[in-house]
Design a protein around this motif. Structure first.
Motif, short mmCIF file in Angstrom:
data_model
loop_
_atom_site.label_atom_id
_atom_site.label_comp_id
_atom_site.label_asym_id
_atom_site.label_seq_id
_atom_site.Cartn_x
_atom_site.Cartn_y
_atom_site.Cartn_z
N GLU A 104 0.64 -1.33 -0.55
CA GLU A 104 -0.17 -0.41 -0.18
C GLU A 104 0.70 1.49 -0.34
O GLU A 104 1.02 2.34 -0.64
CB GLU A 104 -0.87 0.10 1.36
N LYS A 113 -2.20 9.20 -4.24
CA LYS A 113 -3.73 9.06 -3.66
C LYS A 113 -4.80 9.36 -4.22
O LYS A 113 -6.02 9.05 -4.44
CB LYS A 113 -3.88 9.86 -1.89
N LYS A 117 -6.28 3.77 -4.21
CA LYS A 117 -6.63 3.59 -2.93
C LYS A 117 -6.75 1.71 -2.61
O LYS A 117 -7.12 0.92 -3.75
CB LYS A 117 -8.85 4.03 -2.87
N VAL A 118 -5.89 1.58 -1.16
CA VAL A 118 -5.66 0.24 -1.12
C VAL A 118 -6.33 -0.08 -0.04
O VAL A 118 -6.65 0.90 1.28
CB VAL A 118 -4.38 -0.13 -0.84
N SER A 119 -7.17 -1.01 0.31
CA SER A 119 -8.17 -1.41 1.07
C SER A 119 -7.62 -3.24 1.87
O SER A 119 -7.52 -3.59 0.65
CB SER A 119 -9.25 -1.68 1.29
N LEU A 120 -7.16 -3.27 2.89
CA LEU A 120 -6.39 -4.87 3.09
C LEU A 120 -7.23 -5.24 4.55
O LEU A 120 -8.08 -5.02 4.86
CB LEU A 120 -5.05 -4.22 4.16
#
Length: 262
Positions: A104, A113, A117-120
């Motif tokens: 990320e 940004k 967008k990164v979601s873990l």
């Protein structure tokens, strides 16, 4: 004589008023002309900055793998960030220093940004069967990511879930994502390797075959691990066969090179 001076005063007054009005009108026109010039210059500057920003964004596409460029370009034209979801087991930990978080950081440092967008999302040690039974995949699919980087719980599954059930579960999971976002781009990768397990190695090979049949991108990060059959692999794992600092670094570097090229 008195009338003459009255008329003269009236003429002077009118002349003064008319002259003042003309002078004021000229000043207003001059100011409006300046404002118009400033506005034009500001518009040209803004257009130039937007063009420069656009060119810089397009340059970033050169760092991407070819198969992802269209996804990023489409979102860029809509001025929306690409949503990359990382979904996996405890091997893909969300804790500080693990490979997903490092990925990320690397992606945001490279693309910004406003671009990604990164979601873990980590499901711990749950098997694929438990993920299905608890409807966890549906909750994640509702987020409608543009790209799904899935580590489908291979390590949790290989001793407790039959191969046919395992692959069906992956179908169910990816199918839910595709149902809510038909344009989603799916990438599959295995859990981390472990020492001396022929059955587990076979399970990884089956996962790769499955991914190719479904036309998913398969990131075989095992290529970067020391899996020659010796004990070296143990230096990259914790006692629970999860990636340690060295293991996370190897995994991160492999995945980073896929997303960030050049």
């Amino acid at each position: 004589m008195k009338k003459f001076f009255i008329w003269l005063l009236a003429i002077v007054t009118i002349s003064t008023l008319v002259g003042g009005k003309l002078h004021w009108d000229k000043r207003v026109e001059a100011v409006q002309g300046i404002n118009s010039t400033v506005t034009d210059e500001e518009n040209e500057k803004n257009e130039s900055e937007e063009k420069e920003k656009r060119e810089k964004q397009l340059e970033k596409l050169n760092f991407l793998p070819p198969e992802l460029k269209e996804t990023f370009k489409d979102k860029m034209e809509r001025e929306e960030p690409v949503h990359l979801m990382v979904l996996g087991s405890g091997s893909s930990s969300s804790r500080e220093g693990a490979w997903p978080g490092e990925l990320e950081k690397g992606l945001i440092d490279t693309y910004g940004k406003e671009f990604i967008k990164v979601s873990l999302n980590e499901v711990g040690n749950r098997t694929s069967q438990q993920v299905i039974e608890e409807d966890l995949h549906k909750r994640f699919a509702e987020m409608k990511p543009d790209i799904l980087l899935l580590e489908p719980f291979l390590l949790a599954d290989y001793e407790g879930v039959d191969l046919s059930d395992r692959l069906k579960n992956i179908d169910d999971i990816t199918g839910e994502f595709k149902k809510l976002n038909p344009d989603i781009f799916i990438i599959i990768q295995p859990s981390n390797p472990i020492p001396e397990s022929a059955e587990y190695t076979e399970a990884e090979a089956e996962l790769e075959n499955y991914s190719k049949e479904r036309k998913f991108v398969y990131l075989n990060h095992w290529e970067a691990w020391p899996i020659d059959g010796g004990d070296e692999i143990k230096n990259y794992l914790t006692k629970d066969n999860q990636p340690n600092e060295k293991g996370n670094k190897v995994w991160f570097e492999y995945v980073r090179k896929y997303f960030i090229r050049g």
